[in-house]
Structures are given as structure tokens and as C-alpha cells.
Design a protein around this motif. Structure first.
Motif, PDB file in Angstrom:
ATOM      1  N   PRO A 106       0.811  -1.225   0.000  1.00  0.00           N
ATOM      2  CA  PRO A 106       0.000   0.000   0.000  1.00  0.00           C
ATOM      3  C   PRO A 106       0.840   1.270   0.000  1.00  0.00           C
ATOM      4  O   PRO A 106       0.446   2.276  -0.595  1.00  0.00           O
ATOM      5  N   ALA A 107       2.015   1.220   0.668  1.00  0.00           N
ATOM      6  CA  ALA A 107       2.880   2.400   0.668  1.00  0.00           C
ATOM      7  C   ALA A 107       3.418   2.674  -0.734  1.00  0.00           C
ATOM      8  O   ALA A 107       3.450   3.830  -1.189  1.00  0.00           O
ATOM      9  N   PHE A 108       3.855   1.629  -1.438  1.00  0.00           N
ATOM     10  CA  PHE A 108       4.334   1.779  -2.814  1.00  0.00           C
ATOM     11  C   PHE A 108       3.201   2.282  -3.705  1.00  0.00           C
ATOM     12  O   PHE A 108       3.392   3.179  -4.534  1.00  0.00           O
ATOM     13  N   ALA A 109       2.021   1.690  -3.518  1.00  0.00           N
ATOM     14  CA  ALA A 109       0.878   2.071  -4.351  1.00  0.00           C
ATOM     15  C   ALA A 109       0.505   3.544  -4.159  1.00  0.00           C
ATOM     16  O   ALA A 109       0.144   4.232  -5.119  1.00  0.00           O
ATOM     17  N   ARG A 110       0.603   4.027  -2.930  1.00  0.00           N
ATOM     18  CA  ARG A 110       0.237   5.423  -2.652  1.00  0.00           C
ATOM     19  C   ARG A 110       1.362   6.395  -2.972  1.00  0.00           C
ATOM     20  O   ARG A 110       1.145   7.417  -3.626  1.00  0.00           O
ATOM     21  N   GLN A 111       2.588   6.088  -2.524  1.00  0.00           N
ATOM     22  CA  GLN A 111       3.683   7.037  -2.626  1.00  0.00           C
ATOM     23  C   GLN A 111       4.358   7.026  -3.996  1.00  0.00           C
ATOM     24  O   GLN A 111       4.790   8.066  -4.490  1.00  0.00           O
ATOM     25  N   VAL A 112       4.486   5.843  -4.599  1.00  0.00           N
ATOM     26  CA  VAL A 112       5.193   5.729  -5.879  1.00  0.00           C
ATOM     27  C   VAL A 112       4.222   5.722  -7.052  1.00  0.00           C
ATOM     28  O   VAL A 112       4.382   6.467  -8.020  1.00  0.00           O
ATOM     29  N   SER A 113       3.194   4.859  -6.960  1.00  0.00           N
ATOM     30  CA  SER A 113       2.233   4.753  -8.064  1.00  0.00           C
ATOM     31  C   SER A 113       1.150   5.817  -8.005  1.00  0.00           C
ATOM     32  O   SER A 113       0.458   6.052  -9.009  1.00  0.00           O
ATOM     33  N   GLU A 114       0.961   6.411  -6.810  1.00  0.00           N
ATOM     34  CA  GLU A 114       0.008   7.507  -6.610  1.00  0.00           C
ATOM     35  C   GLU A 114      -1.424   7.122  -6.977  1.00  0.00           C
ATOM     36  O   GLU A 114      -2.146   7.884  -7.629  1.00  0.00           O
ATOM     37  N   VAL A 115      -1.850   5.926  -6.543  1.00  0.00           N
ATOM     38  CA  VAL A 115      -3.230   5.507  -6.771  1.00  0.00           C
ATOM     39  C   VAL A 115      -4.058   5.823  -5.525  1.00  0.00           C
ATOM     40  O   VAL A 115      -3.525   6.079  -4.451  1.00  0.00           O
ATOM     41  N   SER A 116      -5.368   5.774  -5.667  1.00  0.00           N
ATOM     42  CA  SER A 116      -6.277   6.118  -4.568  1.00  0.00           C
ATOM     43  C   SER A 116      -6.477   4.938  -3.623  1.00  0.00           C
ATOM     44  O   SER A 116      -6.144   3.792  -3.938  1.00  0.00           O
ATOM     45  N   THR A 117      -7.052   5.241  -2.454  1.00  0.00           N
ATOM     46  CA  THR A 117      -7.386   4.163  -1.508  1.00  0.00           C
ATOM     47  C   THR A 117      -8.426   3.231  -2.115  1.00  0.00           C
ATOM     48  O   THR A 117      -8.456   2.038  -1.802  1.00  0.00           O
TER      49      THR A 117
ATOM     50  N   LEU B 218       5.941   3.644 -13.316  1.00  0.00           N
ATOM     51  CA  LEU B 218       6.368   4.305 -14.554  1.00  0.00           C
ATOM     52  C   LEU B 218       5.454   5.462 -14.936  1.00  0.00           C
ATOM     53  O   LEU B 218       5.901   6.438 -15.539  1.00  0.00           O
ATOM     54  N   GLU B 219       4.162   5.335 -14.593  1.00  0.00           N
ATOM     55  CA  GLU B 219       3.194   6.397 -14.902  1.00  0.00           C
ATOM     56  C   GLU B 219       2.364   6.692 -13.657  1.00  0.00           C
ATOM     57  O   GLU B 219       1.194   6.303 -13.582  1.00  0.00           O
ATOM     58  N   PRO B 220       2.934   7.354 -12.659  1.00  0.00           N
ATOM     59  CA  PRO B 220       2.215   7.610 -11.405  1.00  0.00           C
ATOM     60  C   PRO B 220       0.893   8.343 -11.632  1.00  0.00           C
ATOM     61  O   PRO B 220       0.812   9.285 -12.413  1.00  0.00           O
ATOM     62  N   GLY B 221      -0.144   7.844 -10.934  1.00  0.00           N
ATOM     63  CA  GLY B 221      -1.447   8.478 -10.999  1.00  0.00           C
ATOM     64  C   GLY B 221      -2.253   8.184 -12.243  1.00  0.00           C
ATOM     65  O   GLY B 221      -3.418   8.582 -12.333  1.00  0.00           O
ATOM     66  N   ALA B 222      -1.673   7.486 -13.201  1.00  0.00           N
ATOM     67  CA  ALA B 222      -2.370   7.190 -14.458  1.00  0.00           C
ATOM     68  C   ALA B 222      -3.176   5.901 -14.346  1.00  0.00           C
ATOM     69  O   ALA B 222      -3.037   5.125 -13.391  1.00  0.00           O
ATOM     70  N   LEU B 223      -4.019   5.656 -15.341  1.00  0.00           N
ATOM     71  CA  LEU B 223      -4.812   4.434 -15.378  1.00  0.00           C
ATOM     72  C   LEU B 223      -3.911   3.199 -15.400  1.00  0.00           C
ATOM     73  O   LEU B 223      -4.208   2.184 -14.760  1.00  0.00           O
ATOM     74  N   PHE B 224      -2.803   3.292 -16.118  1.00  0.00           N
ATOM     75  CA  PHE B 224      -1.867   2.168 -16.194  1.00  0.00           C
ATOM     76  C   PHE B 224      -1.363   1.784 -14.805  1.00  0.00           C
ATOM     77  O   PHE B 224      -1.248   0.595 -14.483  1.00  0.00           O
ATOM     78  N   ALA B 225      -1.079   2.769 -13.967  1.00  0.00           N
ATOM     79  CA  ALA B 225      -0.604   2.497 -12.612  1.00  0.00           C
ATOM     80  C   ALA B 225      -1.665   1.751 -11.809  1.00  0.00           C
ATOM     81  O   ALA B 225      -1.363   0.796 -11.088  1.00  0.00           O
ATOM     82  N   ALA B 226      -2.906   2.185 -11.947  1.00  0.00           N
ATOM     83  CA  ALA B 226      -3.995   1.527 -11.219  1.00  0.00           C
ATOM     84  C   ALA B 226      -4.160   0.079 -11.678  1.00  0.00           C
ATOM     85  O   ALA B 226      -4.338  -0.834 -10.853  1.00  0.00           O
ATOM     86  N   VAL B 227      -4.096  -0.142 -12.983  1.00  0.00           N
ATOM     87  CA  VAL B 227      -4.214  -1.508 -13.518  1.00  0.00           C
ATOM     88  C   VAL B 227      -3.076  -2.388 -13.022  1.00  0.00           C
ATOM     89  O   VAL B 227      -3.281  -3.543 -12.633  1.00  0.00           O
ATOM     90  N   ALA B 228      -1.865  -1.854 -12.998  1.00  0.00           N
ATOM     91  CA  ALA B 228      -0.707  -2.625 -12.547  1.00  0.00           C
ATOM     92  C   ALA B 228      -0.819  -2.979 -11.074  1.00  0.00           C
ATOM     93  O   ALA B 228      -0.476  -4.095 -10.662  1.00  0.00           O
ATOM     94  N   VAL B 229      -1.293  -2.045 -10.254  1.00  0.00           N
ATOM     95  CA  VAL B 229      -1.472  -2.293  -8.821  1.00  0.00           C
ATOM     96  C   VAL B 229      -2.481  -3.420  -8.600  1.00  0.00           C
ATOM     97  O   VAL B 229      -2.271  -4.329  -7.791  1.00  0.00           O
ATOM     98  N   VAL B 230      -3.582  -3.368  -9.328  1.00  0.00           N
ATOM     99  CA  VAL B 230      -4.611  -4.407  -9.202  1.00  0.00           C
ATOM    100  C   VAL B 230      -4.089  -5.751  -9.724  1.00  0.00           C
ATOM    101  O   VAL B 230      -4.304  -6.792  -9.111  1.00  0.00           O
ATOM    102  N   ALA B 231      -3.378  -5.717 -10.850  1.00  0.00           N
ATOM    103  CA  ALA B 231      -2.838  -6.954 -11.425  1.00  0.00           C
ATOM    104  C   ALA B 231      -1.829  -7.605 -10.490  1.00  0.00           C
ATOM    105  O   ALA B 231      -1.769  -8.836 -10.383  1.00  0.00           O
ATOM    106  N   PHE B 232      -1.030  -6.793  -9.812  1.00  0.00           N
ATOM    107  CA  PHE B 232      -0.083  -7.331  -8.841  1.00  0.00           C
ATOM    108  C   PHE B 232      -0.789  -8.225  -7.826  1.00  0.00           C
ATOM    109  O   PHE B 232      -0.360  -9.349  -7.556  1.00  0.00           O
TER     110      PHE B 232
END
Length: 422
Positions: free
Chosen positions: A250-261, A314-328
Motif C-alpha cells: 500500500p505504501a508503494f501504491a500510494r507514494q510511488v504509483s500515486e493511486v487512490s485508496t 512508470l506512470e504515477p497516478g495514471a490508469l496504467f498504474a492503477a491496472v498494474a497495482v490491481v494486477a499485482f
């Protein structure tokens, strides 16, 4: 994953029919009692850091405190499980969890978080060996491995549903939303307490020590090479896996990938969906085959999952980041299935009945050790903007784990490794 012929057939109907009544009781409420844990698990580090304003490094250390306390009490807890019974130890641990979650609901300072996490750590330390010993005391044979797998799926069902609800409900701008989810977690503990006090009050989960059996201590167990290697593998599984799911991920997802809760909550839901949907498929595939080969499949899947998560930066805050977080979380969850089928089954098949509590305590201690170092390492690396080092550490650990699994395989008997006699 080679196997001999005449592998037992696996079906949900047959599994339920083979379960004794206490086993059915234990399974019937698992998802409900873990719902509260799911409400808080994905958001604890966010609660500490973003809501209560405590530094990310301190937050990681606080989460590690749970595992430190658990490690300290796991040894005595395993011994007491063998002496006074698993049910009593589970009651003590669950009550501590109830009080601890209540404290965390209103925690605003580091000392208050320390009190809450100490109580949670006590529960985790005594409950793991006690719960596994209780299961092993009522379920035996091939059904035991299936039980561990199905129980894991139900645990994740409860946690996943809780994660979805929590993700939709919590708001970092409204501290009360976090207070309410921790109170809900506390109330969910009433389910296992009621179960142990009423329908399972006659199941003590204790085996008598044979008169001609030698006394076995923790050092004696660790001198057994298969136990030592399995302990090391469990430590790595936690450091790379569960030690990161509550903190590093969750820290990586928020701080690096910049996705929402909300994205994080959805990722936990996908993790649950994968585990619940594929649990019996994996069980059918691995039953009667070498459990260590399943662990190697887990390693391969986790390598893929961490590489996927790394791409989310690679693309913080973008749709790609959200998809990658979920896929992980989806790929990681598939690997979890193989781990949770294999490790508890190997642990309990290697142990005699009268030392089952201590055998599970050794395994739990390795888990807690990984859970101590995992949040500390991720908190330090991510706080100092070393996200690439964080990912590299996870991948290096998986390479080491693969080698350890190969060594373990050579030291297990066919029965301990789950191979069905043909």
C-alpha cells in the motif's frame, strides 16, 4: 509436479462430507469473522501515516511491532497449546484482538498505537499455532491439506469483502471513518469467541504425551533439517509476501504509483476473487503431487507479480498504474494459494500429535520474523525514495527461496511432501 497414480479425487461435496462436525463448525464462520480484518488490513499504514500524521518510517516500525510481540509469545504459546489445549489459547488471543482493535480505533499518538499493536501481536503469536493445532486435531489424512486450502480461501473471502467495503467507506479527510472500521474489526471477534465457547467447547485440541516419547524442545525441532529449511522458506515467504501486503504494497501504491485508496481496496478484492475462484482448481492440481513443486510455482508467480508492481511506478497516478497495482494483487494471490496449501500441510505432517503446538509455533515464529523485517525494510526504503531497491530486494529474495525449496524437497519423505502412494 510429478505424482504417482491413484491420486484422490477432490470435490467440494466430498470434502464437506468427509469433515467431522467440529471441522464444519470451524469452516462455517471463517469468512464472517475475518470480514473485520479485511476492513482494516489494507488501510492501517494509511491510517497511521496520512490520518494520524505519523511518519512512514515510524508507521512501518509500528506495524513490525505486531510481529515482534507475536514472535516473543509464539514459543510460550506453542508450549501452552500442547499443555492446556488449543481452544483455551485461541480464546485468550481472540479477546486480546478485540481489545487491541478498540484501542487502535481511538489511537492518535505513537504510545496508543503501541498498546493496540502489542495486543494484536499477542493474538497473532498465540493463535497461529493454536489454530493450526486445533485443525490438525480434528481433521486428518488428505482432507487436512484440503482443509488448509479451503480455510485459506474463506479467510481471503472475508478479508476481500472487508477490503471492498473499507475502500468505499474510509476517507483520509474523515478520521471517524477509520475509527469505525477498527471498531467493526473488534466486534467481529465476537464470532470466534462465541464459536469456541458454545459449539466447540468440548474440543480442547490437546494430545497426551506418550510415556515412552522423549521430551522435544524448540532446539530439538530446529535440529531436524527439513524443519530448519521449511522455517527459512516460511520466513522468506513472509518477508517478500505478507510482510509487504500490509505495509510495502500500500505504501508503494500510494507514494510511488500515486493511486487512490479505492484502487487499493479493489486490488485486495481482486486478490480475494482469484483465491476463492481458483482454490479448488489448484487443490485438484496439487493433491497427490509434490508440495514443494507447488511452492516453486508460487515463486514464479510472485516474480511476475513484483515485476508488474514495479511497472506501476512508470506512470504515477495514471490508469496504467492503477491496472498494474490491481494486477499485482491478482497474480500474487494465485501464488498464495500454492503456499497456503503446502506449508501448513508439510508442517503438520512432519509433527507428532503431542508436539503439534510447538511445531506450528516454529513455523509461526518464522512468519513473524519475516513480518518484523518486512515492514521495517519497506518503510525505510520507500521513505528514502529507493523504490527500485525495494523491488530488487523482493526479487532477490525469491531467487534464494527457489534454491531453498529445491533443498527441502530432497529431505522430505513422500508422505510429508504430499505424494499419494500408488
Amino acid at each position: 509436479m510429478t505424482a504417482t497414480t491413484d491420486r484422490p479425487k477432490v470435490s467440494l461435496r466430498q470434502f464437506w462430507a468427509d469433515l467431522p462436525t467440529p471441522g464444519r463448525w470451524l469452516l462455517s464462520t471463517v469468512a464472517i469473522q475475518t470480514l473485520g480484518r479485511g476492513l482494516t488490513l489494507p488501510f492501517t499504514v494509511i491510517y497511521i501515516h496520512e490520518v494520524r500524521g505519523i511518519g512512514l518510517g515510524t508507521a512501518g516500525s509500528l506495524l513490525a511491532l505486531i510481529a515482534i510481540v507475536a514472535l516473543l509469545v509464539t514459543g510460550p504459546g506453542g508450549s501452552l497449546t500442547d499443555r492446556i489445549g488449543a481452544r483455551r489459547m485461541l480464546l485468550a488471543g481472540t479477546f486480546a484482538q478485540l481489545v487491541g482493535c478498540t484501542v487502535l480505533a481511538f489511537a492518535t499518538t505513537v504510545p496508543m498505537f503501541v498498546v493496540g499493536f502489542v495486543l494484536l501481536g499477542f493474538n497473532f503469536g498465540v493463535s497461529w499455532p493454536a489454530f493450526n493445532a486445533l485443525i490438525a486435531s480434528v481433521v486428518s489424512g488428505p482432507v487436512r491439506q484440503q482443509y488448509f486450502g479451503v480455510n485459506f480461501a474463506l479467510v481471503n473471502l472475508g478479508i476481500g469483502l472487508g477490503g471492498v467495503i473499507g475502500g468505499l467507506f474510509v476517507d483520509v479527510r474523515e478520521p471517524m471513518t477509520f475509527t469505525l472500521i477498527f471498531l467493526a474489526d473488534a466486534l467481529s471477534m465476537l464470532v470466534p469467541i462465541g464459536l469456541l465457547l458454545i459449539p466447540l467447547r468440548h474440543v480442547h485440541g490437546r494430545a497426551e504425551h506418550p510415556e515412552d516419547a522423549a521430551t522435544v524442545g524448540y532446539l530439538d525441532l530446529l535440529r531436524r533439517r527439513p524443519v530448519l529449511w521449511l522455517t527459512f522458506i516460511t520466513f522468506l515467504c513472509t518477508f517478500i509476501g505478507y510482510g509487504q501486503i500490509e505495509s510495502g504494497f500500500p505504501a508503494f501504491a500510494r507514494q510511488v504509483s500515486e493511486v487512490s485508496t479505492q484502487v487499493i481496496g479493489f486490488a485486495f478484492a481482486i486478490n480475494t476473487l482469484v483465491i476463492v475462484a481458483l482454490q479448488f482448481t489448484v487443490l485438484k492440481a496439487v493433491t497427490g503431487r509434490r508440495r514443494t513443486r507447488g511452492l516453486l510455482v508460487m515463486v514464479a508467480l510472485w516474480v511476475v507479480s513484483w515485476l508488474v508492481l514495479s511497472s506501476a511506478g512508470l506512470e504515477p497516478g495514471a490508469l496504467f498504474a492503477a491496472v498494474a497495482v490491481v494486477a499485482f494483487m491478482g497474480v500474487f494471490g494465485l501464488g498464495e494459494i500454492f503456499m497456503q496449501i503446502a506449508i501448513p500441510a508439510i508442517t503438520n505432517d512432519m509433527a507428532d500429535d503431542h508436539i503439534r503446538g510447538r511445531a506450528n509455533a516454529v513455523n509461526a515464529g518464522a512468519f513473524q520474523g519475516g513480518a518484523i523485517l518486512g515492514p521495517i525494510a519497506s518503510g525505510f526504503l520507500l521513505e528514502h525514495d529507493l523504490s527500485s531497491v525495494f523491488i530488487g530486494t523482493m526479487l532477490a529474495g525469491l531467487v534464494v527461496m527457489a534454491g531453498a525449496i529445491v533443498v527441502l524437497e530432497r529431505q522430505l519423505t513422500a508422505a510429508e511432501n504430499g505424494v499419494t502412494a500408488g
